[in-house]
Design an enzyme around this catalytic site. Structure first.
Site, PDB file in Angstrom:
ATOM      1  N   ASP A 190      23.146 121.521 -37.970  1.00 12.45           N
ATOM      2  CA  ASP A 190      22.005 121.412 -37.069  1.00 12.45           C
ATOM      3  C   ASP A 190      20.857 122.226 -37.663  1.00 12.45           C
ATOM      4  O   ASP A 190      21.089 123.229 -38.350  1.00 12.45           O
ATOM      5  CB  ASP A 190      22.398 122.015 -35.711  1.00 12.45           C
ATOM      6  N   LYS A 192      19.149 124.256 -36.353  1.00 15.09           N
ATOM      7  CA  LYS A 192      19.106 125.615 -35.795  1.00 15.09           C
ATOM      8  C   LYS A 192      19.987 126.590 -36.595  1.00 15.09           C
ATOM      9  O   LYS A 192      19.928 127.784 -36.373  1.00 15.09           O
ATOM     10  CB  LYS A 192      19.569 125.592 -34.340  1.00 15.09           C
ATOM     11  N   TYR A 254      23.615 116.265 -21.830  1.00 17.36           N
ATOM     12  CA  TYR A 254      22.990 115.329 -20.895  1.00 17.36           C
ATOM     13  C   TYR A 254      22.046 116.141 -19.999  1.00 17.36           C
ATOM     14  O   TYR A 254      22.505 117.067 -19.339  1.00 17.36           O
ATOM     15  CB  TYR A 254      24.008 114.588 -20.030  1.00 17.36           C
ATOM     16  N   TYR A 258      17.182 113.757 -27.813  1.00 14.28           N
ATOM     17  CA  TYR A 258      17.007 112.563 -28.667  1.00 14.28           C
ATOM     18  C   TYR A 258      18.064 111.546 -28.266  1.00 14.28           C
ATOM     19  O   TYR A 258      19.267 111.858 -28.282  1.00 14.28           O
ATOM     20  CB  TYR A 258      17.147 112.956 -30.143  1.00 14.28           C
ATOM     21  N   HIS A 260      19.727 109.025 -29.426  1.00 12.57           N
ATOM     22  CA  HIS A 260      20.600 108.331 -30.381  1.00 12.57           C
ATOM     23  C   HIS A 260      21.868 109.163 -30.358  1.00 12.57           C
ATOM     24  O   HIS A 260      21.806 110.391 -30.537  1.00 12.57           O
ATOM     25  CB  HIS A 260      19.982 108.298 -31.781  1.00 12.57           C
ATOM     26  N   HIS A 262      24.868 111.525 -30.520  1.00  9.85           N
ATOM     27  CA  HIS A 262      25.297 112.603 -31.405  1.00  9.85           C
ATOM     28  C   HIS A 262      26.128 113.619 -30.628  1.00  9.85           C
ATOM     29  O   HIS A 262      26.025 113.708 -29.399  1.00  9.85           O
ATOM     30  CB  HIS A 262      24.086 113.281 -32.058  1.00  9.85           C
TER      31      HIS A 262
HETATM   32  O1  G7M Z   1      19.644 118.022 -27.043  1.00  4.31           O
HETATM   33  P1  G7M Z   1      20.153 117.105 -28.069  1.00  4.31           P
HETATM   34  O2  G7M Z   1      21.602 116.758 -27.806  1.00  4.31           O
HETATM   35  O3  G7M Z   1      19.301 115.847 -28.270  1.00  4.31           O
HETATM   36  O4  G7M Z   1      20.153 117.945 -29.425  1.00  4.31           O
HETATM   37  C1  G7M Z   1      19.668 117.494 -30.656  1.00  4.31           C
HETATM   38  C2  G7M Z   1      20.048 118.492 -31.741  1.00  4.31           C
HETATM   39  O5  G7M Z   1      19.520 118.038 -32.974  1.00  4.31           O
HETATM   40  C3  G7M Z   1      19.500 119.889 -31.505  1.00  4.31           C
HETATM   41  O6  G7M Z   1      20.569 120.831 -31.553  1.00  4.31           O
HETATM   42  C4  G7M Z   1      18.484 120.074 -32.634  1.00  4.31           C
HETATM   43  O7  G7M Z   1      18.425 121.409 -33.114  1.00  4.31           O
HETATM   44  C5  G7M Z   1      19.003 119.129 -33.702  1.00  4.31           C
HETATM   45  N1  G7M Z   1      17.921 118.624 -34.557  1.00  4.31           N
HETATM   46  C6  G7M Z   1      16.699 118.208 -34.131  1.00  4.31           C
HETATM   47  N2  G7M Z   1      15.991 117.804 -35.217  1.00  4.31           N
HETATM   48  C7  G7M Z   1      14.647 117.280 -35.133  1.00  4.31           C
HETATM   49  C8  G7M Z   1      16.767 117.941 -36.325  1.00  4.31           C
HETATM   50  C9  G7M Z   1      16.552 117.661 -37.709  1.00  4.31           C
HETATM   51  O8  G7M Z   1      15.513 117.182 -38.167  1.00  4.31           O
HETATM   52  N3  G7M Z   1      17.615 117.920 -38.527  1.00  4.31           N
HETATM   53  C10 G7M Z   1      18.812 118.460 -38.073  1.00  4.31           C
HETATM   54  N4  G7M Z   1      19.769 118.703 -38.952  1.00  4.31           N
HETATM   55  N5  G7M Z   1      19.011 118.728 -36.763  1.00  4.31           N
HETATM   56  C11 G7M Z   1      18.000 118.473 -35.896  1.00  4.31           C
END
Ligand code: G7M
Length: 333
Positions: A190, A192, A254, A258, A260, A262
Site C-alpha cells: 500500500d 502508506k 466499506y 476506490y 474497484h 481490493h
Molecule cells: O479505503 P480503500 O479500501 O479504498 O483503500 C484504498 C487503499 O489503497 C488505501 O489503503 C490507500 O493507501 C491505497 N492506495 C491509494 N492509492 C492512490 C494508491 C496508489 O497509487 N498505490 C498504492 N500502492 N496504494 C494506493
C-alpha cells in the site's frame, strides 16, 4: 444517528517559493519531485498528534496539491545508528540522575514520510480534510436508491488501480500476481507503507476482475476470488516478509475510497487507519457470511461513517436520513 466531535482546521501563513520538480520525462503526472521548493501552503487541513501526521492543501505549478507528512516509527534494528556521537543532544532538564534532551538524529535516520497528490481534485482535498463525521446505517433500499446512483455518477478515479493492473506503474513493487481474469489479483505494498519494517506491513491485493465495486457486490459467485486472495495473499506475505497468517489482518473497507475490488493486509501490530468497526470487514467473516447466505451483503444493513462534506453524506441528508426521523424508522421502508 451518532455524531463525533468536530475537529479543528488550523490556518497557517501562506508561503510562496519557486517550484523545483524533476519533470524531465513524459506526462507531468509521472514527474518525480526532488524537493518542495515553490510549494505554496494554503491550509493545514488535518493534524493528528497520535498518528503524528499533518496534511496540507497547497498549490504546485498553479494546481491543487495535497501533501501528507507522517513521522515514522523507530526501527529497533537501527539503534546503533541512533545512539552515536552523530546524534547531538540539547538538554531540557537535569535533576539528580534524571535528564531529558532533544535528540537530533543523523538526517538519514530522520526521514519523514510524505505522500503527495498532484494535481489533487476537490474530492481529494475533501477526503483528507478533518470534518465532523456521522454514522450512516445503509439498508438494502438506501444502497439501491441513494448510494448506488451516486457511485454510478461520481466517484474517485481508479486510474491508479488500472496503472497497477496494466503494469504501467509500481510494477517493480509487485509482491505476488495471479493472472487469472476471474480469481487473479496483484498483491503489492500500500502507498502508506514504506516497505521497511514488517511490523508496519501494509499490502493491498487488487482483483484483476473489473466491475466489483464493493462489499455490496460480493456473493457466492465471488467466493473463489475471495478465497484465492486470502490463501495466496497470506502465503506470499509469509514467503516474502516472513509474517505468518496469525499476525495478519485481511479485510475490506466499506465504504471504500476506490470502487474497484481490493483487500487490505496489515500486520496486527500496526494501528492501521481504517481498521475500525465502522469500516473494516474481516475477509474470513465475509467469506463465511456469504457461505451461510449468498445474498448476505446485498441484504444486510451496513454501517459506516461519512464526513460532512462528502457527497454520500449530503445525499443521505437530502433523503431525510438526518432529519428528526430516526434511522430506525427509515429502515422500515
Ligand atoms: O479505503 P480503500 O479500501 O479504498 O483503500 C484504498 C487503499 O489503497 C488505501 O489503503 C490507500 O493507501 C491505497 N492506495 C491509494 N492509492 C492512490 C494508491 C496508489 O497509487 N498505490 C498504492 N500502492 N496504494 C494506493
Amino acid at each position: 444517528m451518532k455524531m463525533s466531535g468536530k475537529m479543528e482546521d488550523s490556518e497557517v501563513p501562506i508561503k510562496k517559493q519557486k517550484l523545483d520538480v524533476d519533470c524531465n520525462q513524459g506526462d507531468d503526472n509521472d514527474a518525480m519531485l526532488s524537493n518542495f521548493d515553490g510549494f505554496e501552503i494554503l491550509k493545514v487541513i488535518s493534524e493528528n498528534t497520535r498518528s503524528k501526521t499533518v496534511t496540507v492543501h497547497g498549490k504546485m505549478k498553479g494546481e491543487n496539491a495535497v501533501v501528507l507528512l507522517e513521522k515514522k516509527p523507530f526501527d529497533a534494528k537501527h539503534m546503533n545508528r541512533y545512539l552515536t556521537e552523530e546524534t547531538s543532544l540539547k538538554n531540557t532538564l537535569k535533576n539528580d540522575i534524571y535528564g531529558t534532551y532533544e535528540a537530533f538524529l543523523p538526517s538519514t535516520e530522520n526521514a519523514v514520510k510524505a505522500v503527495v497528490i498532484h494535481p489533487a481534485t476537490d474530492k481529494h482535498i475533501q477526503k483528507y480534510t478533518d470534518q465532523e463525521r456521522f454514522v450512516i446505517e445503509e439498508t438494502e433500499n438506501l444502497y439501491k436508491t441513494v448510494t448506488l446512483p451516486l457511485l454510478e455518477s461520481k466517484q474517485l478515479s481508479v486510474q491508479w488501480v488500472y496503472n497497477i493492473l496494466e503494469k504501467k506503474q509500481e510494477a517493480d513493487r509487485i509482491v505476488y500476481e495471479d493472472t487469472d481474469p476471474e480469481i487473479g489479483f496483484i498483491l503489492l505494498p500500500d502507498m502508506k507503507w514504506d516497505r521497511k519494517d514488517p511490523a508496519a506491513l501494509y499490502l493491498v491485493a487488487i482483483a484483476h476482475k473489473h466491475g466489483i465495486k464493493s462489499l455490496r457486490d460480493l456473493n457466492a459467485s465471488k467466493l473463489p476470488l475471495l478465497k484465492n486472495i486470502l490463501n495466496q495473499g497470506k502465503n506470499a506475505i509469509m514467503k516474502k516478509y516472513n509474517v505468518p497468517s496469525w499476525k495478519l489482518h485481511a479485510y475490506i473497507h466499506y465504504q471504500p475510497s476506490y470502487y474497484h475490488f481490493h483487500v487490505h493486509f496489515t500486520n496486527i501490530k500496526l494501528e492501521a487507519p481504517g481498521f475500525d468497526a465502522d469500516r473494516a470487514h474481516l475477509l474470513t467473516d465475509v467469506i463465511e457470511n456469504i457461505e451461510m447466505m449468498d445474498t448476505y451483503y446485498e441484504k444486510k444493513t451496513l454501517t459506516f461513517v461519512a464526513r460532512e462534506t462528502e457527497d454520500l453524506f449530503l445525499k443521505f441528508k437530502e433523503n431525510g436520513c438526518f432529519d428528526e426521523t430516526s434511522q430506525d424508522e427509515i429502515k422500515k421502508d
